[in-house]
Every structure is written in C-alpha cells, then in structure tokens.
Design a protein around this motif. Structure first.
Motif, PDB file in Angstrom:
ATOM      1  N   PHE A   6       0.846  -1.183   0.000  1.00  0.00           N
ATOM      2  CA  PHE A   6       0.000   0.000   0.000  1.00  0.00           C
ATOM      3  C   PHE A   6       0.882   1.234   0.000  1.00  0.00           C
ATOM      4  N   CYS A   7       0.298   2.328  -0.328  1.00  0.00           N
ATOM      5  CA  CYS A   7       1.025   3.585  -0.378  1.00  0.00           C
ATOM      6  C   CYS A   7       0.795   4.321   0.939  1.00  0.00           C
ATOM      7  N   PRO A   8       1.815   4.427   1.800  1.00  0.00           N
ATOM      8  CA  PRO A   8       1.634   5.082   3.100  1.00  0.00           C
ATOM      9  C   PRO A   8       1.128   6.515   2.993  1.00  0.00           C
ATOM     10  N   GLN A   9       1.420   7.187   1.886  1.00  0.00           N
ATOM     11  CA  GLN A   9       0.962   8.562   1.728  1.00  0.00           C
ATOM     12  C   GLN A   9      -0.560   8.641   1.605  1.00  0.00           C
ATOM     13  N   LEU A  10      -1.209   7.554   1.203  1.00  0.00           N
ATOM     14  CA  LEU A  10      -2.660   7.564   1.048  1.00  0.00           C
ATOM     15  C   LEU A  10      -3.399   7.301   2.353  1.00  0.00           C
ATOM     16  N   VAL A  11      -2.716   6.739   3.342  1.00  0.00           N
ATOM     17  CA  VAL A  11      -3.382   6.377   4.598  1.00  0.00           C
ATOM     18  C   VAL A  11      -4.047   7.583   5.248  1.00  0.00           C
ATOM     19  N   PRO A  12      -3.354   8.731   5.405  1.00  0.00           N
ATOM     20  CA  PRO A  12      -4.033   9.872   6.030  1.00  0.00           C
ATOM     21  C   PRO A  12      -5.255  10.345   5.251  1.00  0.00           C
ATOM     22  N   GLN A  13      -5.267  10.122   3.938  1.00  0.00           N
ATOM     23  CA  GLN A  13      -6.417  10.525   3.131  1.00  0.00           C
ATOM     24  C   GLN A  13      -7.558   9.536   3.268  1.00  0.00           C
ATOM     25  N   CYS A  14      -7.268   8.258   3.445  1.00  0.00           N
ATOM     26  CA  CYS A  14      -8.292   7.214   3.479  1.00  0.00           C
ATOM     27  C   CYS A  14      -8.904   7.026   4.860  1.00  0.00           C
ATOM     28  N   ILE A  15      -8.114   7.111   5.903  1.00  0.00           N
ATOM     29  CA  ILE A  15      -8.605   6.807   7.249  1.00  0.00           C
ATOM     30  C   ILE A  15      -9.812   7.659   7.638  1.00  0.00           C
ATOM     31  N   PRO A  16      -9.812   8.984   7.391  1.00  0.00           N
ATOM     32  CA  PRO A  16     -11.008   9.738   7.775  1.00  0.00           C
ATOM     33  C   PRO A  16     -12.284   9.231   7.101  1.00  0.00           C
ATOM     34  N   ASN A  17     -12.175   8.815   5.842  1.00  0.00           N
ATOM     35  CA  ASN A  17     -13.343   8.270   5.147  1.00  0.00           C
ATOM     36  C   ASN A  17     -13.784   6.958   5.773  1.00  0.00           C
ATOM     37  N   GLU A  18     -12.828   6.092   6.103  1.00  0.00           N
ATOM     38  CA  GLU A  18     -13.151   4.797   6.698  1.00  0.00           C
ATOM     39  C   GLU A  18     -13.730   4.987   8.100  1.00  0.00           C
ATOM     40  N   LEU A  19     -13.199   5.959   8.848  1.00  0.00           N
ATOM     41  CA  LEU A  19     -13.745   6.253  10.166  1.00  0.00           C
ATOM     42  C   LEU A  19     -15.187   6.709  10.041  1.00  0.00           C
ATOM     43  N   HIS A  20     -15.434   7.587   9.080  1.00  0.00           N
ATOM     44  CA  HIS A  20     -16.782   8.112   8.870  1.00  0.00           C
ATOM     45  C   HIS A  20     -17.762   6.999   8.509  1.00  0.00           C
ATOM     46  N   LEU A  21     -17.316   6.054   7.700  1.00  0.00           N
ATOM     47  CA  LEU A  21     -18.168   4.929   7.294  1.00  0.00           C
ATOM     48  C   LEU A  21     -18.295   3.883   8.392  1.00  0.00           C
ATOM     49  N   GLY A  22     -17.454   3.951   9.411  1.00  0.00           N
ATOM     50  CA  GLY A  22     -17.505   2.984  10.490  1.00  0.00           C
ATOM     51  C   GLY A  22     -16.763   1.700  10.195  1.00  0.00           C
ATOM     52  N   VAL A  23     -15.946   1.678   9.143  1.00  0.00           N
ATOM     53  CA  VAL A  23     -15.199   0.478   8.772  1.00  0.00           C
ATOM     54  C   VAL A  23     -14.010   0.270   9.700  1.00  0.00           C
TER      55      VAL A  23
END
Length: 63
Positions: A6-23
């Motif tokens: 995975f691309c570590p640079q994408l983690v900060p961009q993805c985590i807020p979305n996943e948190l919001h979705l409850g994943v």
C-alpha cells in the motif's frame, strides 16, 4: 502467496473516510500516532471479509 502493498501517503487521506463509514475505529495513540483496527460491528467490514473468503475460494479452484 504475495505480500500486500500500500502507499503510506494515502493512509491519512483514506482513514477519515473509513472512520466516517464505520469500517475502522481508532483504538489508541502510541507516541502521538493514532492506531486503528477494523470494526467488527461494521456491515461494510463484514462484507469485505466475506468477499476475501469468496475470492480465496475462486483462487483455490483455479490453482
């Protein structure tokens, strides 16, 4: 079996979305860095887990 990359640079961009979705859910902080885990109560996470098992079945059939 290969490794998952995975691309570590994408983690900060993805985590807020996943948190919001409850994943995923934030469990704690270690040295100021947030730690996350997959939420077992999330229907999205459960569907992804089932998809993984189904995909493994297909791969095993093709082997």
């Amino acid at each position: 079996m290969g490794t998952v990359e995975f691309c570590p640079q994408l983690v900060p961009q993805c985590i807020p979305n996943e948190l919001h979705l409850g994943v995923v859910e934030q469990t704690r902080e270690v040295n100021g860095s947030p730690m996350y885990q997959i939420s077992q109560d999330s229907t999205v996470a459960q569907d992804l887990a089932q998809f993984e098992w189904d995909l493994l079945d297909v791969v095993a059939e093709d082997a």
